[in-house]
Every structure is written in C-alpha cells, then in structure tokens.
Design an enzyme around this catalytic site. Sequence first.
Site, short mmCIF file in Angstrom:
data_model
loop_
_atom_site.label_atom_id
_atom_site.label_comp_id
_atom_site.label_asym_id
_atom_site.label_seq_id
_atom_site.Cartn_x
_atom_site.Cartn_y
_atom_site.Cartn_z
N GLY A 52 55.03 77.56 17.63
CA GLY A 52 54.28 77.90 16.42
C GLY A 52 54.34 79.39 16.19
O GLY A 52 54.67 80.15 17.10
N CYS A 79 57.54 76.87 23.93
CA CYS A 79 57.28 78.21 23.38
C CYS A 79 55.77 78.48 23.30
O CYS A 79 55.14 78.63 24.33
CB CYS A 79 57.99 78.35 22.03
SG CYS A 79 58.11 80.04 21.50
N TYR A 80 55.18 78.47 22.12
CA TYR A 80 53.74 78.68 22.02
C TYR A 80 53.01 77.68 22.92
O TYR A 80 52.03 78.02 23.59
CB TYR A 80 53.29 78.49 20.56
CG TYR A 80 51.79 78.63 20.37
CD1 TYR A 80 51.22 79.88 20.20
CD2 TYR A 80 50.95 77.51 20.40
CE1 TYR A 80 49.84 80.02 20.05
CE2 TYR A 80 49.58 77.64 20.25
CZ TYR A 80 49.03 78.90 20.08
OH TYR A 80 47.68 79.03 19.94
N HIS A 166 63.64 76.72 22.90
CA HIS A 166 63.49 75.51 22.08
C HIS A 166 64.56 74.47 22.46
O HIS A 166 65.71 74.60 22.04
CB HIS A 166 63.61 75.86 20.60
CG HIS A 166 62.41 76.60 20.10
ND1 HIS A 166 61.29 75.96 19.61
CD2 HIS A 166 62.13 77.91 20.07
CE1 HIS A 166 60.38 76.86 19.29
NE2 HIS A 166 60.87 78.06 19.56
N GLU A 168 64.81 71.57 21.35
CA GLU A 168 65.05 70.64 20.25
C GLU A 168 66.13 71.11 19.27
O GLU A 168 66.59 70.34 18.44
CB GLU A 168 63.74 70.37 19.49
CG GLU A 168 63.15 71.56 18.72
CD GLU A 168 62.30 72.50 19.56
OE1 GLU A 168 62.53 72.59 20.78
OE2 GLU A 168 61.41 73.16 19.00
N GLY A 221 73.32 58.52 -7.35
CA GLY A 221 74.56 57.87 -6.91
C GLY A 221 74.94 58.30 -5.51
O GLY A 221 75.90 57.81 -4.93
N ASP A 224 71.47 59.07 -0.37
CA ASP A 224 70.02 59.09 -0.15
C ASP A 224 69.27 58.27 -1.20
O ASP A 224 68.48 57.39 -0.87
CB ASP A 224 69.49 60.53 -0.15
CG ASP A 224 70.33 61.43 0.72
OD1 ASP A 224 70.81 60.94 1.76
OD2 ASP A 224 70.54 62.61 0.36
N SER A 225 69.54 58.55 -2.48
CA SER A 225 68.79 57.82 -3.51
C SER A 225 69.26 56.36 -3.59
O SER A 225 68.46 55.47 -3.92
CB SER A 225 68.87 58.51 -4.86
OG SER A 225 70.20 58.64 -5.28
N SER A 226 70.54 56.09 -3.27
CA SER A 226 71.00 54.70 -3.31
C SER A 226 70.35 53.90 -2.18
O SER A 226 69.94 52.75 -2.37
CB SER A 226 72.52 54.63 -3.18
OG SER A 226 73.12 55.42 -4.18
N LYS A 362 70.27 63.43 7.14
CA LYS A 362 71.31 62.66 6.45
C LYS A 362 71.91 61.56 7.32
O LYS A 362 72.09 60.44 6.89
CB LYS A 362 72.42 63.63 6.04
CG LYS A 362 73.40 63.06 5.07
CD LYS A 362 73.06 63.57 3.74
CE LYS A 362 73.75 63.01 2.59
NZ LYS A 362 73.09 63.46 1.36
#
Length: 506
Positions: A52, A79-80, A166, A168, A221, A224-226, A362
């Site tokens: 953080g 970390c924090y 980190h 991650e 198209g 993601d939106s499909s 994605k």
Amino acid sequence: MSVVILDFGSQYTRLIARRIRELHAYSVILPGKATVEEISKHDPQAVILSGGPASVFQPDAPQPDEGLFDLGLPILGICYGMQYLVLHFGGHVIPTGTREYGRAHLVQCDGPLFSGLDGGDLQVWMSHSDAVTDLPLGWRATARTVDNPIAAVESPDKRMFGVQFHPEVIHTPQGRTILANFLAIAGVPLDWTPENTLKQLIKEVRKQVTDGDRVLLAASGGVDSSTLALLLTRAGVDHTAVFVDHGLLRMGEREEVEKALRPLGVNLVSVDAANRFLHALAGVSDPEEKRRIIGREFITVFREKALELGPFRFLAQGTLYPDVIESAGSEGAASIKSHHNVGGLPDDIGFELLEPFRYLFKDEVRELASLLGLPEELRRRHPFPGPGLAIRIIGEITPQRLRILRKADALFISALKEARLYGETWQALAVLTPVRSVGVVGDERRYGYILALRAVTSVDGMTADWARLPHNFLDRVAARITRNIPQIGRVVYDITSKPPATIEWE
Ligand code: XMP
C-alpha cells in the site's frame, strides 16, 4: 474455502488475486480494515496483507482488525503488509527517506516460502520507502539483497511470512512459486477452475441485474464485449447490443463485426455515427482530449439509442482490469491514459455501469470466451482500442489521414495472416505519424509520411515486448505499403517494449 486478501491500497492487489486464480485457488479481496467477522464469513484458510502507499509511521496508517491474529491463520505480508507484521509483533521499521523502486536481486533466500528456489539470486520487484531494521523476538530474515539484509521474514512457528518485494508482479519471475509455496504451507485446496469463475460472474450479474432490468451492451466486435454478450445471454439478462461505427474503424470492420455477432444470436443494432465523431474530433491533436471526446460521443449515442429502444437501466461494457488501472480508476494508481470506456467517460452517463470483467485480464476473458463457445476467430482477434484509429493517427485526424492509415493497416494485418504470424503476435498495428521525409521514386522526389508498424507479444497487455517478426516479412510489408500508398514515403518498425513505451502510440 478462500484466501482472504486484505487490501491496503496497492495498485497490485488485483494482481495478487489473479496469481491466486492462476494457481487454481479461490481468493476474496476485502478492505484492509475488514472486521474479523467479515473475514470469517469467507471461510478463510490463509490471509495475504497487500502492499500500500501508506507508511506504517503515518498516524492514520491502515491496520487490520487486531483479532485477525487470534484466528491462527497463516499470513503473508507483502511490502506494507510485511512492515505492519514486523511492527505489530515488536520489531523495528525505519523510514529510509528514499524510495527503493524497481528491480533488485535476492542474493540469498531460504525457508519454506522459498522452497525450490535454490537459495538465491532471484530477480524481484521492490517499491518501498520504509525498511525493517530489527525483527520481533524469534523471527528471522529469510532473504536479503545487497543493500537490504531483511528482504523477507518468517515467524518462529513458520505460519507468518513477510516479503519486502512484490511476488505478484511479472518482474518477480519466481513470484508465482513463492505464492504457491505459501498456499501449500497453508494447505489451501487448488481446485478453482475457470468454470468456477464463470459461475461466479453469472451469480454476480444476476445479483446486480434484477427482473425487468434491461441492459444496453456496448459492442465492439472484440473478444471482451462479445464474450460479455454471451455471458449476459447465459445469465438470462435481457440485453441489446449496440455497435457504434464512429468512422474510426478499420477497413471492412463494421461488416465483419455484424457477420460475426449475428449468428451467435446477439441482438445487434449498428449505428452510423461517423459524422458526429469526426466533426467533434476536427482540429484536436491531444491524445487525452481525443479519448475524452470519444468517450463522451459514445455515451451520447448510447443515450439516444436508449431513448429509441429503452429504457435501459444498465450500460454493459467489456472493461478489463488493465483499462481500469491505466485510467487510474484504482486507488493509488497513476493515470497513464484514460481508456475511453473508463477515464474518458463523462461524469453523468445516465446509466448504471455493468462491468463483470472489471477485475479480469484479457487472457482470462479469452478462457471464459472458450467456455461460452465464442468462435475461435473472434476469440483470437487482436485487441482494438475503442477510440480506434483516432489514437493511431498522431496529431489531427482528417479523412485523408484516415484513408491512408486504413489502407496501411489492412495491408499489414492481411500480410500477417497470410504469413501465419497473426496468431504469433498479441497485437499488431500501424501508426500514421504527421512527420514527412524525403525519398525518391523513379527519378522523382517523394515527400511522404512516415508510417510505423508495431507488433507485440504479451500475456495481458500490462507489459509487452516487441515481436521479433522475420526481416523478410517486414521487408515484404514495407514494399507493399510504399508501392500501394504513394502518400507514405517511409516505413519504420517500433522496437520498444512496454514499459517504457505503451502499446498504442497515444
Ligand atoms: P496501451 O497502449 O496502454 O494499451 O499499452 C494496452 C491495451 O489497451 C488498448 N487500449 C485501449 N482500449 N480504450 C480501449 O478500449 C482505450 O482508450 C485504449 N487505449 C489503449 C490497446 O489497444 C492495448 O490493447
């Protein structure tokens, strides 16, 4: 059973959750100050304290509920989180006055958290300004860098751990192993699958959208939106997909999108809004201004459609986590660019937002797409930004520049497909610069635009490397472009990774 991640405002907290999903475990992110009762509701088997931006010395430094330690759960502080653990159990932390930021090397590491990592020389990613100087009684340092003798710690009973770096982020290449070791120590079951994620998303959508609510889906198209359209269908949500042709699309794109989505049963309405977008963008060169205008025009079109086809309570968007983080939609993050669908939106949009993929990446959405039966071709489609070619024309957008770029883009992408290199790259694009340079064609002088080609490899778009496309291929494409588009005098290939560059040029 879950891993509870207590969030102290790190820009990387969602990345921790992603890594846990990758390791096939289930995690829940709760605010750092969540009470023990709230934490217990999630049947926790292990707890991670995130990093953080705060310093443990601040008077209002965020702290977890004291009772957390009575639960007897394994805890990993990052970390924090590590500094908090050390201070809480009686150790010492000092402000260093400088920020250690970026790559560092562990020269030594040991203990169960580093199991399988051969004792040291690991690259790690640091981002802190306070440092641990003394450990609580019985605790020991389990890793050090050249400059920092306490880069990781463990408690005497080895159920509590801390790492100053980190694990991650991608710049800590062995970070996954460290997190996997922690899950193994805690005995967390590794049975979480993408199917579970899908079920959970459907549950969340059903919770948000109640009976009778209608949803307007912003369709592009893209994958993601499909995928979102299929998810809404699976969740039984009444929705209408609206595809806006803003005049900034690639060659033949509108027809392609209609041809791809209609057979999937998507209730699709296309809107021809090219004039209004191009009019609003006339004379505008600044990238952020372009995005804001485009975000605003999109919403205006959606509102008009809602008057005609609505009412709609929700606007559904296939927004992903990188869009959110880069638009500084997450606490503590710097604004890199305002993605048109996040930071580029006007304040009052007139809809509630429905963004089930807001915390996904994605590649994870591609996995869901496959579970939902999205055809391979759509699933493998390169990302294309909502603002379209507007952010690939550096400077002012004019109909002539759009025509040139459209043609160049089509030549590049079709050549990639022909050479079977499209699937080898994560995204490929052409950028039209406003710079002209001198050339010679036959006996004539040519003073043409410089066009840049860019192709990248990536996993999730957060970081990317330039694609090592074969020289012969680049040679062919450059020749094709300069032969077919006389306004282009020179073709260059972008060899910058992200960071320091971004994928798009604007
Ligand atoms: P950058 O250029 O930030 O892009 O490295 C990362 C990914 O996001 C896409 N991108 C956008 N997508 N609206 C979008 O929908 C935007 O404003 C936007 N800006 C960048 C970019 O194409 C790449 O895939």
